[in-house]
Every structure is written in structure tokens, then in C-alpha cells.
Design a protein around this motif. Structure first.
Motif, PDB file in Angstrom:
ATOM      1  N   VAL A   7      96.012  -9.680 -18.306  1.00  0.00           N
ATOM      2  CA  VAL A   7      95.940 -11.065 -18.750  1.00  0.00           C
ATOM      3  C   VAL A   7      94.729 -11.695 -18.083  1.00  0.00           C
ATOM      4  CG1 VAL A   7      97.091 -13.299 -18.794  1.00  0.00           C
ATOM      5  CG2 VAL A   7      98.435 -11.213 -19.037  1.00  0.00           C
ATOM      6  N   GLU A   8      93.821 -12.204 -18.907  1.00  0.00           N
ATOM      7  CA  GLU A   8      92.596 -12.792 -18.375  1.00  0.00           C
ATOM      8  C   GLU A   8      92.873 -14.197 -17.843  1.00  0.00           C
ATOM      9  OE1 GLU A   8      88.250 -14.110 -20.095  1.00  0.00           O
ATOM     10  OE2 GLU A   8      89.344 -12.491 -21.088  1.00  0.00           O
ATOM     11  N   PRO A   9      92.444 -14.496 -16.617  1.00  0.00           N
ATOM     12  CA  PRO A   9      92.632 -15.850 -16.083  1.00  0.00           C
ATOM     13  C   PRO A   9      91.875 -16.862 -16.931  1.00  0.00           C
ATOM     14  CG  PRO A   9      91.906 -14.346 -14.362  1.00  0.00           C
ATOM     15  CD  PRO A   9      91.789 -13.615 -15.656  1.00  0.00           C
ATOM     16  N   MET A  10      92.445 -18.047 -17.071  1.00  0.00           N
ATOM     17  CA  MET A  10      91.784 -19.075 -17.858  1.00  0.00           C
ATOM     18  C   MET A  10      91.970 -20.437 -17.213  1.00  0.00           C
ATOM     19  SD  MET A  10      94.293 -19.117 -21.102  1.00  0.00           S
ATOM     20  CE  MET A  10      96.011 -18.751 -20.922  1.00  0.00           C
ATOM     21  N   ALA A  11      91.055 -21.323 -17.499  1.00  0.00           N
ATOM     22  CA  ALA A  11      91.115 -22.662 -16.931  1.00  0.00           C
ATOM     23  C   ALA A  11      91.910 -23.605 -17.820  1.00  0.00           C
ATOM     24  CB  ALA A  11      89.701 -23.210 -16.731  1.00  0.00           C
ATOM     25  N   HIS A  12      92.064 -23.250 -19.087  1.00  0.00           N
ATOM     26  CA  HIS A  12      92.766 -24.122 -20.024  1.00  0.00           C
ATOM     27  C   HIS A  12      93.483 -23.264 -21.049  1.00  0.00           C
ATOM     28  CE1 HIS A  12      93.455 -27.313 -22.976  1.00  0.00           C
ATOM     29  NE2 HIS A  12      93.280 -28.138 -21.961  1.00  0.00           N
ATOM     30  N   VAL A  13      94.554 -23.773 -21.595  1.00  0.00           N
ATOM     31  CA  VAL A  13      95.346 -23.023 -22.561  1.00  0.00           C
ATOM     32  C   VAL A  13      94.533 -22.733 -23.821  1.00  0.00           C
ATOM     33  CG1 VAL A  13      97.427 -23.069 -23.978  1.00  0.00           C
ATOM     34  CG2 VAL A  13      97.467 -24.020 -21.680  1.00  0.00           C
ATOM     35  N   LEU A  14      93.778 -23.714 -24.278  1.00  0.00           N
ATOM     36  CA  LEU A  14      92.951 -23.547 -25.464  1.00  0.00           C
ATOM     37  C   LEU A  14      91.552 -23.103 -25.060  1.00  0.00           C
ATOM     38  CD1 LEU A  14      94.006 -26.784 -27.368  1.00  0.00           C
ATOM     39  CD2 LEU A  14      94.925 -24.486 -27.639  1.00  0.00           C
ATOM     40  N   ASP A  15      90.995 -22.169 -25.796  1.00  0.00           N
ATOM     41  CA  ASP A  15      89.657 -21.668 -25.494  1.00  0.00           C
ATOM     42  C   ASP A  15      88.628 -22.559 -26.189  1.00  0.00           C
ATOM     43  OD1 ASP A  15      87.657 -20.062 -24.501  1.00  0.00           O
ATOM     44  OD2 ASP A  15      87.782 -18.631 -26.161  1.00  0.00           O
ATOM     45  N   LEU A  16      88.400 -23.727 -25.625  1.00  0.00           N
ATOM     46  CA  LEU A  16      87.453 -24.677 -26.195  1.00  0.00           C
ATOM     47  C   LEU A  16      86.285 -24.880 -25.250  1.00  0.00           C
ATOM     48  CD1 LEU A  16      89.953 -27.440 -27.400  1.00  0.00           C
ATOM     49  CD2 LEU A  16      88.893 -25.656 -28.774  1.00  0.00           C
ATOM     50  N   GLY A  17      85.134 -25.168 -25.833  1.00  0.00           N
ATOM     51  CA  GLY A  17      83.970 -25.477 -25.022  1.00  0.00           C
ATOM     52  C   GLY A  17      83.873 -26.977 -24.792  1.00  0.00           C
TER      53      GLY A  17
END
Length: 95
Positions: free
Chosen positions: A49-59
Motif C-alpha cells: 500500500v503506497e503512503p499518501m497525503a490525501h485520500v484523493l489523488d489530486l494535484g
């Protein structure tokens, strides 16, 4: 891991809190629940599972970084009550 009454007493002592026997039992039960939740979270398989800063992958939409105003430093220094060597002189606040 199970939290004992001795654990609660030690934490209360370290935090310099005075708790009664009833509060000790309530706090012990709450801490046991928290530890149980942490154990559940640790049991989840997160490999791959790739760490992410936000649930949605938005710029983030950002404006272009361009200068929109001219340098008016000399104009502001000209109307200041006191200046020296290109700096504003202000009254001393702390003696």
C-alpha cells in the motif's frame, strides 16, 4: 497486552494526577480499549500500500509564480518618520 491497575497508578503518578479507585477502573478499561484498537490496526496487512497525503489523488492548483507589483521600497521609506541606511527606525519597546 492488558493494562493493570498498577500501570494506571504509575501513569497517574508520572502525570501528577490524583485518581480514585473508581476512576482507576474507568481509566484502565479505556486504556485497554485503546490498546485493543491499536492491536487491531497493527494486524492489518499494509504491504504494497503506497503512503499518501490525501485520500484523493489530486494535484494542487497553484497560480503562476510571477511578480505582479513593482518595488516601492523607496516610496515607503520616503514617507516614513525615521529611516537609517534603508531601514525603518521604530521606538524601543523593551528596555
Amino acid at each position: 497486552m492488558s493494562i493493570t491497575h498498577e500501570h494506571v497508578k504509575r501513569v497517574a503518578q508520572l502525570a501528577q494526577l490524583e485518581i480514585s479507585a473508581d476512576e482507576n477502573e474507568t481509566i484502565r478499561a479505556q486504556l485497554d480499549d485503546i490498546i485493543g484498537l491499536i492491536e487491531q490496526l497493527q494486524a492489518v496487512d499494509t504491504h504494497g500500500v503506497e503512503p499518501m497525503a490525501h485520500v484523493l489523488d489530486l494535484g494542487q492548483r497553484l497560480r503562476p509564480d510571477i511578480v505582479t507589483e513593482s518595488n516601492r521600497r523607496e516610496d515607503f521609506l520616503a514617507i516614513a518618520p525615521q529611516t537609517e541606511a534603508g531601514l525603518f527606525i521604530v521606538p524601543k519597546v523593551i528596555e
